[in-house]
Design a protein around this motif. Structure first.
Motif, short mmCIF file in Angstrom:
data_model
loop_
_atom_site.label_atom_id
_atom_site.label_comp_id
_atom_site.label_asym_id
_atom_site.label_seq_id
_atom_site.Cartn_x
_atom_site.Cartn_y
_atom_site.Cartn_z
N ALA A 179 40.29 30.76 25.29
CA ALA A 179 40.22 32.14 24.80
C ALA A 179 41.44 32.91 25.27
O ALA A 179 42.18 32.48 26.16
N ASP A 180 41.65 34.08 24.70
CA ASP A 180 42.73 34.95 25.12
C ASP A 180 42.63 35.17 26.63
O ASP A 180 41.55 35.42 27.17
N MET A 181 43.76 35.05 27.34
CA MET A 181 43.70 35.10 28.79
C MET A 181 43.26 36.46 29.32
O MET A 181 42.54 36.56 30.32
N HIS A 182 43.69 37.54 28.65
CA HIS A 182 43.26 38.87 29.09
C HIS A 182 41.73 38.97 29.00
O HIS A 182 41.08 39.47 29.92
N HIS A 183 41.17 38.47 27.92
CA HIS A 183 39.72 38.48 27.75
C HIS A 183 39.06 37.63 28.83
O HIS A 183 38.05 38.04 29.44
N TRP A 197 47.56 44.27 34.02
CA TRP A 197 47.85 43.98 32.62
C TRP A 197 48.67 45.07 31.96
O TRP A 197 49.19 44.89 30.86
N LYS A 198 48.83 46.21 32.63
CA LYS A 198 49.67 47.27 32.07
C LYS A 198 51.13 46.86 31.99
O LYS A 198 51.91 47.43 31.22
N LYS A 199 51.52 45.88 32.79
CA LYS A 199 52.90 45.39 32.78
C LYS A 199 53.10 44.21 31.83
O LYS A 199 54.21 43.72 31.68
#
Length: 549
Positions: A289-293, A311-313
């Protein structure tokens, strides 16, 4: 589906390219693999839509890097020629360059004949044909270097990449990493249209020519030297081939299975909990899955390598408005692959990447698979997919009003394509069957900020600087797909699956694994390291010698 662990039980989250490929490789290694897919069919970003007799790829549509496909299927003892019906495209693609009055366009076909292409480039701009010939030769050398040293390594031991053979090239590589692709192209080619020809690959990397390192000039090898192919049935035929391979290796594929949490005990991944409340145990988890998720939704806060503020960067890469349409009558003006480039495409990229606004006119990609594969459209009709790079903004298309705005954008882009390709009645003949917006990528695929491709390939998000394919906080949790190493694209996601296998093998070298992988190779060769729980469960004994492609 069994809920007992058994020996060497692995759960793979997500049935995209990376997930399916990882599942097949691990099952061949002897693991008991269950793949969990949220939707009713596998595919992920590489989906398929069938409606009213039309068949559309809803994601990737270029078949490039054939070596990666050949090697992956060879790992499973398969021949890619038996798995896919590949068709060489000629012309490889057609480019429409915006003219000053934005009515009609200058047209260039990039064909399967390199000599013909160099001559065509030189006719457009004397001297540029030879310059691009030399540029493409350098691209081939860089591509071969990437295959040999960079793409098949986990960067677990970064110094292993730079052996004696690479040391003399380090100054050149340093320059290629610190200079942008756009700058490199601009120093070699004078005609702005031909600069676009060499720079459009940046979009395949989720970025813009001025934002990606010039090392990615290697991508010009793919279309100008190696060629462009099409698997009959579309790119989803690759998904079907991966699914077949996974099933035949013994993978259990469960659809409509939405993972809510990766369970962790004593710092080790122990399985997953589904949204239905059901808990499944495992010795290891691979998230495709998407790593951020995965990091921010599927893991509890204390187990995240990157907490939400970090994750803002991170740059999500471009999103897209993807329009799937049926067209009555023929469209000989448009090739299988057609690219429409605006004159001021620097402003186009600024709008998308920095200003986060929707551009008009836009640089547009159009696919007409019915030009090659009539089965993708009913008799008397053509299949048309239009992809417009958009800002990564999940608000775009999020509600009824915004969706209608997206539809109006789509109609304007359709008019643009009709004007430039001299098809005055294109809109009247076209029926939009479906659209995908940044909001759809965010909700359906849980894509970070609604990005369409994966994390952008800036220097800080490429090669050894890209998020690793193993968790820094949770043992036995690995990652595959476009958010991790080595990056974006179907063949690259196949390589990401091999990197998962290399992690489990303890392989830190730069070369691909030997083909074919023997059945049960993980049982014999896993080492007892930080993935030791899985190694013990599978009866590991030794580490394999490094293979070669």
């Amino acid at each position: 589906m069994s809920e007992s662990t058994g020996g060497g039980r692995v759960i793979v989250i997500g049935g995209g390219v990376g997930g399916l490929a990882s599942a097949a490789l691990l099952a061949r290694g002897g693991a008991q693999v269950t793949l969990l897919e949220r939707h009713s069919r596998v595919g992920g970003r590489a989906g398929r839509l069938e409606v009213d007799g039309f068949t559309f790829d809803t994601g990737p549509s270029w078949y490039l890097m054939p070596e990666a496909f050949e090697h992956f299927f060879a790992l499973l003892g398969r021949d890619v020629e038996d798995e896919l019906d590949l068709i060489d495209l000629d012309p490889r693609y057609r480019i429409f360059f915006e003219t000053a009055d934005a009515r009609g366009a200058d047209i260039l076909d990039v064909t399967s004949s390199s000599e013909q292409n160099w001559a065509a480039f030189d006719a457009m701009s004397p001297g540029d044909g030879q310059a691009i010939r030399e540029y493409s030769q350098e691209a081939t050398a860089l591509y071969e270097l990437a295959l040999e040293r960079f793409l098949y390594t986990t960067f677990q031991r970064p110094l292993s990449v730079a052996d004696a053979s690479l040391l003399p090239r380090l100054p050149q590589l340093a320059g290629l990493l610190t200079r942008s692709l756009g700058a490199r192209i601009g120093s070699r080619v004078s005609d702005p249209r031909l600069r676009q020809l060499l720079g459009y690959h940046a979009v395949f990397l989720g970025s813009a020519p001025e934002r990606v390192p010039s090392l990615f000039s290697l991508m010009s090898h793919l279309d100008l030297v190696d060629g462009v192919r099409y698997p009959r049935g579309g790119l989803y035929a690759v998904i079907e081939a991966l699914e077949r391979a996974a099933l035949e290796e013994g993978v259990e594929i469960v659809t409509d299975a939405d993972v809510a949490r990766i369970t962790v005990e004593n710092g080790r991944a122990t399985g997953v909990r589904l949204r239905s409340g059901r808990t499944l145990s495992a010795d290891a988890v691979v998230s495709g899955a998407d790593m951020h998720h995965t990091e921010t939704e599927l893991l509890e806060a204390q187990y995240r390598t990157r907490p939400e503020p970090a994750w803002k960067k991170v740059r999500p890469g471009v999103s897209a408005l993807l329009v799937m349409a049926g067209v009555e009558g023929e469209l000989p003006e448009i090739e299988h692959h057609s690219l429409f480039f605006t004159q001021d495409w620097d402003a186009n990229f600024r709008a998308i990447m920095d200003e986060r606004t929707v551009p008009h006119p836009a640089s547009v990609y159009v696919s007409r698979t019915s030009a090659t594969d009539p089965s993708t459209a009913p008799d008397g009709h053509e299949n048309l997919v239009m992809l417009v790079p958009f800002p990564a903004d999940p608000a775009l298309g999020a509600d009824e009003a915004s969706r209608e705005t997206m539809r109006q954008h789509a109609l304007r882009y359709l008019d643009q394509v009709g004007d430039w390709a001299s098809i005055p009645d294109l809109r009247a003949r076209t029926d939009i069957k479906a659209m995908l917006t940044p909001s759809d990528f965010a909700t359906s695929l849980s894509a970070f900020q609604g990005g369409a491709l994966g994390l952008e390939h800036t220097l800080r998000q490429s090669a050894m600087f890209r998020p690793r394919n193993v968790s820094a906080k949770v043992d036995n949790l690995l990652y595959a797909g476009a958010s991790t190493a080595p990056g974006i694209g179907v063949p690259i996601c196949l390589i990401s699956a091999e990197l998962v296998a290399k992690r489990l093998l303890g392989e830190t070298g730069v070369k691909p694994l030997n083909t074919p992988l023997p059945h049960g190779y993980l049982r014999r060769t896993l080492r007892r390291d930080r993935l030791g729980a899985l190694a013990k469960a599978m009866g590991a004994q030794a580490v394999p010698t490094e293979g070669a492609l």
